[in-house]
Design a protein around this motif. Structure first.
Motif, PDB file in Angstrom:
ATOM      1  N   THR A   1       0.852  -1.184   0.000  1.00  0.00           N
ATOM      2  CA  THR A   1       0.000   0.000   0.000  1.00  0.00           C
ATOM      3  C   THR A   1       0.889   1.234   0.000  1.00  0.00           C
ATOM      4  OG1 THR A   1      -0.148   0.045   2.411  1.00  0.00           O
ATOM      5  CG2 THR A   1      -1.862  -1.177   1.227  1.00  0.00           C
ATOM      6  N   LEU A   2       0.306   2.348  -0.349  1.00  0.00           N
ATOM      7  CA  LEU A   2       1.056   3.604  -0.469  1.00  0.00           C
ATOM      8  C   LEU A   2       0.205   4.737   0.095  1.00  0.00           C
ATOM      9  CD1 LEU A   2       2.972   4.925  -3.551  1.00  0.00           C
ATOM     10  CD2 LEU A   2       1.004   6.207  -2.739  1.00  0.00           C
ATOM     11  N   THR A   3       0.862   5.663   0.784  1.00  0.00           N
ATOM     12  CA  THR A   3       0.203   6.877   1.262  1.00  0.00           C
ATOM     13  C   THR A   3       0.792   8.074   0.543  1.00  0.00           C
ATOM     14  OG1 THR A   3      -0.118   5.911   3.458  1.00  0.00           O
ATOM     15  CG2 THR A   3      -0.371   8.293   3.266  1.00  0.00           C
ATOM     16  N   ALA A   4      -0.070   8.846  -0.123  1.00  0.00           N
ATOM     17  CA  ALA A   4       0.340  10.072  -0.783  1.00  0.00           C
ATOM     18  C   ALA A   4       0.013  11.260   0.114  1.00  0.00           C
ATOM     19  CB  ALA A   4      -0.367  10.235  -2.127  1.00  0.00           C
ATOM     20  N   TYR A   5       0.862  12.303   0.071  1.00  0.00           N
ATOM     21  CA  TYR A   5       0.686  13.489   0.907  1.00  0.00           C
ATOM     22  C   TYR A   5       0.683  14.748   0.041  1.00  0.00           C
ATOM     23  CZ  TYR A   5       1.900  10.568   4.943  1.00  0.00           C
ATOM     24  OH  TYR A   5       1.924   9.600   5.913  1.00  0.00           O
ATOM     25  N   ALA A   6      -0.117  15.716   0.444  1.00  0.00           N
ATOM     26  CA  ALA A   6      -0.088  17.054  -0.174  1.00  0.00           C
ATOM     27  C   ALA A   6      -0.006  18.081   0.945  1.00  0.00           C
ATOM     28  CB  ALA A   6      -1.334  17.294  -1.020  1.00  0.00           C
ATOM     29  N   LEU A   7       0.823  19.124   0.738  1.00  0.00           N
ATOM     30  CA  LEU A   7       0.995  20.191   1.719  1.00  0.00           C
ATOM     31  C   LEU A   7       0.575  21.500   1.082  1.00  0.00           C
ATOM     32  CD1 LEU A   7       3.446  17.982   2.091  1.00  0.00           C
ATOM     33  CD2 LEU A   7       4.190  19.586   3.854  1.00  0.00           C
ATOM     34  N   GLY A   8      -0.053  22.379   1.859  1.00  0.00           N
ATOM     35  CA  GLY A   8      -0.497  23.647   1.322  1.00  0.00           C
ATOM     36  C   GLY A   8      -0.537  24.740   2.375  1.00  0.00           C
ATOM     37  N   ILE A   9      -0.648  25.990   1.912  1.00  0.00           N
ATOM     38  CA  ILE A   9      -0.729  27.134   2.825  1.00  0.00           C
ATOM     39  C   ILE A   9      -1.803  28.109   2.368  1.00  0.00           C
ATOM     40  CG2 ILE A   9       1.719  27.002   3.447  1.00  0.00           C
ATOM     41  CD1 ILE A   9       2.155  29.487   1.622  1.00  0.00           C
ATOM     42  N   ARG A  10      -2.205  28.965   3.306  1.00  0.00           N
ATOM     43  CA  ARG A  10      -3.011  30.139   2.987  1.00  0.00           C
ATOM     44  C   ARG A  10      -2.665  31.234   3.985  1.00  0.00           C
ATOM     45  NH1 ARG A  10      -9.173  28.558   5.005  1.00  0.00           N
ATOM     46  NH2 ARG A  10      -8.715  28.468   7.238  1.00  0.00           N
ATOM     47  N   LEU A  11      -2.904  32.462   3.611  1.00  0.00           N
ATOM     48  CA  LEU A  11      -2.645  33.602   4.502  1.00  0.00           C
ATOM     49  C   LEU A  11      -3.922  33.982   5.236  1.00  0.00           C
ATOM     50  CD1 LEU A  11      -0.293  36.083   2.610  1.00  0.00           C
ATOM     51  CD2 LEU A  11       0.275  34.459   4.428  1.00  0.00           C
ATOM     52  N   THR A  12      -3.765  34.332   6.502  1.00  0.00           N
ATOM     53  CA  THR A  12      -4.911  34.794   7.283  1.00  0.00           C
ATOM     54  C   THR A  12      -4.595  36.149   7.882  1.00  0.00           C
ATOM     55  OG1 THR A  12      -4.067  33.642   9.256  1.00  0.00           O
ATOM     56  CG2 THR A  12      -5.608  32.456   7.848  1.00  0.00           C
TER      57      THR A  12
END
Length: 316
Positions: A305-316
């Protein structure tokens, strides 16, 4: 029965290589030296995103390496916008017929681009490596200001058949993890990536392994982080993941929630037998902020099995 047959085939391949003795090792070393020399190319934009504030702009650039080669060593794709810095990236080798696997995906020294490497293993597989870089800019900040707000941490493993390294960020309170990468330092038959992913909210882990033929190597892990407090606002970050089913060639896509701009991604392969190896770490090439990962067994059947990851940002 399939696994037993595949194992026999793998052991036969290992025996053939071992039987070649010093001459076989010399051939592998000579071929590695004959691989495509490191180059830098400016990428073509294939996707773009903005966060909910409208101030964070992210673009994905790609470069298609050609003609086909068995080994690609340290190929760098640069961001196509001079106001951007590189915070993430990836590469796609090839799944078949024999397959080619990833051995590097990491930021270059001045964060103007992303560097990738790949190789076939045991069986010839000429392939055209596709390199990706994720570029970031923030309205109200110059490139130099943004560059001074980014920190790249590095951590090196010792030499081992299955090396592992984990790099941490300076402070989980003051910095947000936005991406990461790896570089395998192999010298013989090859040592191939099995993981490059956010192990925690404040660290990036990388793993690799030799396969069928012994080749102890070291691996370097990279963790890329961004200051949370910027002159134009506070950075909010997110890490999401998606799991594949069990398969000989597993794949998964991790997609960010609305309002976040993609900054990085990775994957971890969960194998139990001979090994299952990464051949695809690919940021979105559509207008959906996502990250795709895929791996494969090689010579010896080993569903994983495989786990994929995504990282992201936003400004507040």
């Amino acid at each position: 029965m399939l696994k037993a047959a595949s194992a026999a085939a793998g052991l036969a391949a290992a025996g053939a290589l071992a039987g070649a003795g010093t001459a076989g090792a010399a051939q592998r070393t000579a071929w590695r030296g004959a691989a495509v020399r490191p180059v830098e190319r400016t990428g073509r934009q294939v996707a773009g995103f903005r966060d909910a504030s409208g101030r964070v702009t992210v673009s994905v650039f790609s470069y298609h390496g050609s003609p086909a080669q068995q080994h690609w060593i340290d190929q760098t794709v640069r961001v196509g916008d001079g106001d951007m810095i590189a915070v993430g990236g990836g590469a796609t080798a090839v799944e078949g017929p024999n397959g080619a696997l990833l051995t590097a995906s990491y930021p270059n020294d001045d964060l103007s681009g992303w560097t990738v490497s790949s190789k076939d293993h045991l069986d010839p597989q000429p392939h055209e490596l596709v390199a990706y870089v994720i570029g970031l800019k923030i309205a109200g900040m110059t490139r130099d200001q943004l560059l001074r707000s980014v920190h790249v941490s590095r951590s090196d493993s010792g030499t081992a058949p299955h090396p592992e390294a984990e790099a941490g960020i300076p402070s989980s309170r003051d910095y947000a993890l936005v991406g990461g990468g790896f570089k395998v330092n192999w010298y013989g038959a090859g040592n191939l990536a099995t993981a490059s992913f956010p192990a925690t909210d404040y660290s990036w882990k990388a793993r690799s392994k030799d396969h069928v033929v012994s080749d102890p190597a070291s691996i370097r892990s990279f963790a890329i982080s961004l200051r949370r407090d910027l002159p134009v606002g506070r950075v909010s970050s997110v890490i999401v993941h998606a799991d594949s089913g069990q398969a000989q060639h597993p794949a998964a896509v991790a997609t960010l929630p609305p309002g976040y701009a993609l900054t990085g991604g990775g994957a971890e392969v969960h194998y139990r037998g001979a090994g299952n190896l990464l051949w695809r770490l690919e940021p979105s090439t559509t207008w959906t902020p996502a990250f795709t990962a895929a791996s494969k067994d090689h010579h010896i059947a080993d569903p994983a099995t495989l786990t994929a990851y995504a990282l992201g940002i936003r400004l507040t």
